[in-house]
Design a protein around this motif. Sequence first.
Motif, PDB file in Angstrom:
ATOM      1  N   CYS A  92       6.967   8.937  11.430  1.00  0.00           N
ATOM      2  CA  CYS A  92       5.715   8.603  10.676  1.00  0.00           C
ATOM      3  C   CYS A  92       5.872   7.041  10.451  1.00  0.00           C
ATOM      4  O   CYS A  92       4.890   6.297  10.304  1.00  0.00           O
ATOM      5  N   VAL A  93       7.007   6.244   9.871  1.00  0.00           N
ATOM      6  CA  VAL A  93       7.045   5.024   9.778  1.00  0.00           C
ATOM      7  C   VAL A  93       6.746   4.300  11.023  1.00  0.00           C
ATOM      8  O   VAL A  93       6.031   3.428  10.672  1.00  0.00           O
ATOM      9  N   MET A  94       7.242   4.728  12.091  1.00  0.00           N
ATOM     10  CA  MET A  94       6.825   3.894  13.342  1.00  0.00           C
ATOM     11  C   MET A  94       5.315   3.979  13.601  1.00  0.00           C
ATOM     12  O   MET A  94       4.763   2.972  13.997  1.00  0.00           O
ATOM     13  N   ARG A  95       4.884   5.234  13.535  1.00  0.00           N
ATOM     14  CA  ARG A  95       3.322   5.454  13.729  1.00  0.00           C
ATOM     15  C   ARG A  95       2.565   4.612  12.947  1.00  0.00           C
ATOM     16  O   ARG A  95       1.433   3.915  13.292  1.00  0.00           O
ATOM     17  N   VAL A  96       2.788   4.589  11.597  1.00  0.00           N
ATOM     18  CA  VAL A  96       2.146   3.785  10.351  1.00  0.00           C
ATOM     19  C   VAL A  96       2.316   2.165  10.762  1.00  0.00           C
ATOM     20  O   VAL A  96       1.209   1.572  10.767  1.00  0.00           O
ATOM     21  N   GLY A  97       3.578   1.849  11.137  1.00  0.00           N
ATOM     22  CA  GLY A  97       3.955   0.518  11.372  1.00  0.00           C
ATOM     23  C   GLY A  97       3.059   0.133  12.524  1.00  0.00           C
ATOM     24  O   GLY A  97       2.373  -1.202  12.634  1.00  0.00           O
ATOM     25  N   ARG A  98       2.987   0.830  13.459  1.00  0.00           N
ATOM     26  CA  ARG A  98       2.311   0.290  14.733  1.00  0.00           C
ATOM     27  C   ARG A  98       0.852   0.322  14.651  1.00  0.00           C
ATOM     28  O   ARG A  98      -0.107  -0.725  15.198  1.00  0.00           O
TER      29      ARG A  98
ATOM     30  N   GLY B 107      -3.550   9.068  11.085  1.00  0.00           N
ATOM     31  CA  GLY B 107      -3.225  10.314  10.398  1.00  0.00           C
ATOM     32  C   GLY B 107      -2.541  10.316   8.924  1.00  0.00           C
ATOM     33  O   GLY B 107      -2.137  11.424   8.608  1.00  0.00           O
ATOM     34  N   TYR B 108      -2.758   9.230   8.540  1.00  0.00           N
ATOM     35  CA  TYR B 108      -1.956   9.216   7.211  1.00  0.00           C
ATOM     36  C   TYR B 108      -2.733   8.758   5.987  1.00  0.00           C
ATOM     37  O   TYR B 108      -3.809   8.295   6.294  1.00  0.00           O
ATOM     38  N   GLU B 109      -2.470   9.092   4.676  1.00  0.00           N
ATOM     39  CA  GLU B 109      -3.438   8.759   3.494  1.00  0.00           C
ATOM     40  C   GLU B 109      -2.963   7.623   2.764  1.00  0.00           C
ATOM     41  O   GLU B 109      -1.986   7.701   1.996  1.00  0.00           O
ATOM     42  N   PRO B 110      -3.640   6.534   2.739  1.00  0.00           N
ATOM     43  CA  PRO B 110      -3.123   5.249   1.917  1.00  0.00           C
ATOM     44  C   PRO B 110      -3.531   5.717   0.652  1.00  0.00           C
ATOM     45  O   PRO B 110      -4.485   6.367   0.251  1.00  0.00           O
TER      46      PRO B 110
ATOM     47  N   LEU C 172      10.102   4.339   4.057  1.00  0.00           N
ATOM     48  CA  LEU C 172      10.037   5.802   4.013  1.00  0.00           C
ATOM     49  C   LEU C 172      10.553   6.331   2.489  1.00  0.00           C
ATOM     50  O   LEU C 172       9.730   7.024   2.075  1.00  0.00           O
ATOM     51  N   GLU C 173      11.548   5.633   2.254  1.00  0.00           N
ATOM     52  CA  GLU C 173      12.066   6.093   0.675  1.00  0.00           C
ATOM     53  C   GLU C 173      10.783   6.004  -0.242  1.00  0.00           C
ATOM     54  O   GLU C 173      10.708   6.499  -1.274  1.00  0.00           O
ATOM     55  N   LYS C 174      10.334   4.724  -0.315  1.00  0.00           N
ATOM     56  CA  LYS C 174       9.211   4.066  -1.321  1.00  0.00           C
ATOM     57  C   LYS C 174       7.967   4.792  -0.898  1.00  0.00           C
ATOM     58  O   LYS C 174       7.037   4.642  -1.756  1.00  0.00           O
ATOM     59  N   LYS C 175       7.647   5.267   0.374  1.00  0.00           N
ATOM     60  CA  LYS C 175       6.473   5.689   0.841  1.00  0.00           C
ATOM     61  C   LYS C 175       5.307   4.681   0.478  1.00  0.00           C
ATOM     62  O   LYS C 175       4.276   4.803   0.165  1.00  0.00           O
TER      63      LYS C 175
ATOM     64  N   ILE D  36       0.857  -1.248   0.120  1.00  0.00           N
ATOM     65  CA  ILE D  36       0.012  -0.117   0.058  1.00  0.00           C
ATOM     66  C   ILE D  36       0.761   1.313   0.080  1.00  0.00           C
ATOM     67  O   ILE D  36       1.678   1.159   0.770  1.00  0.00           O
ATOM     68  N   LYS D  37       0.802   2.217  -0.955  1.00  0.00           N
ATOM     69  CA  LYS D  37       1.474   3.495  -0.901  1.00  0.00           C
ATOM     70  C   LYS D  37       0.913   4.324   0.038  1.00  0.00           C
ATOM     71  O   LYS D  37      -0.393   3.999   0.470  1.00  0.00           O
ATOM     72  N   ILE D  38       1.628   4.973   0.596  1.00  0.00           N
ATOM     73  CA  ILE D  38       1.266   6.104   1.977  1.00  0.00           C
ATOM     74  C   ILE D  38       1.707   7.338   1.541  1.00  0.00           C
ATOM     75  O   ILE D  38       2.960   7.631   1.605  1.00  0.00           O
ATOM     76  N   GLU D  39       0.768   8.235   1.025  1.00  0.00           N
ATOM     77  CA  GLU D  39       1.001   9.522   0.623  1.00  0.00           C
ATOM     78  C   GLU D  39       2.006  10.417   1.629  1.00  0.00           C
ATOM     79  O   GLU D  39       3.062  10.893   0.953  1.00  0.00           O
ATOM     80  N   ASN D  40       1.691  10.562   2.718  1.00  0.00           N
ATOM     81  CA  ASN D  40       2.207  11.814   3.535  1.00  0.00           C
ATOM     82  C   ASN D  40       3.087  11.343   4.646  1.00  0.00           C
ATOM     83  O   ASN D  40       3.293  11.936   5.823  1.00  0.00           O
TER      84      ASN D  40
END
Length: 67
Positions: free
Chosen positions: A15-21, A63-66, A36-39, A5-9
């Motif tokens: 951010c990586v840790m928050r999304v991963g959790r 708080g992120y947009e898939p 993070l590099e590939k978002k 899944i791409k994650i826009e922001n």
Amino acid sequence: MQETIKIENIECDHCVMRVGRAIAAVKGVTEVDVNLEKKEAVIDFEENETNLGEIKAAIRDAGYEPG
């Protein structure tokens, strides 16, 4: 099943840790790798326990947009 899944922001390691959790907390997710590099996030999950809609909802709730 594995999905990417791409994650826009996502912009930093926090951010990586928050999304991963958030993704890991979804019942049925067995593994998650957020890049993070590939978002994007590569997610392994059990199809009989969850689906992409629930995973994307968890990303939005964090708080992120898939994509």
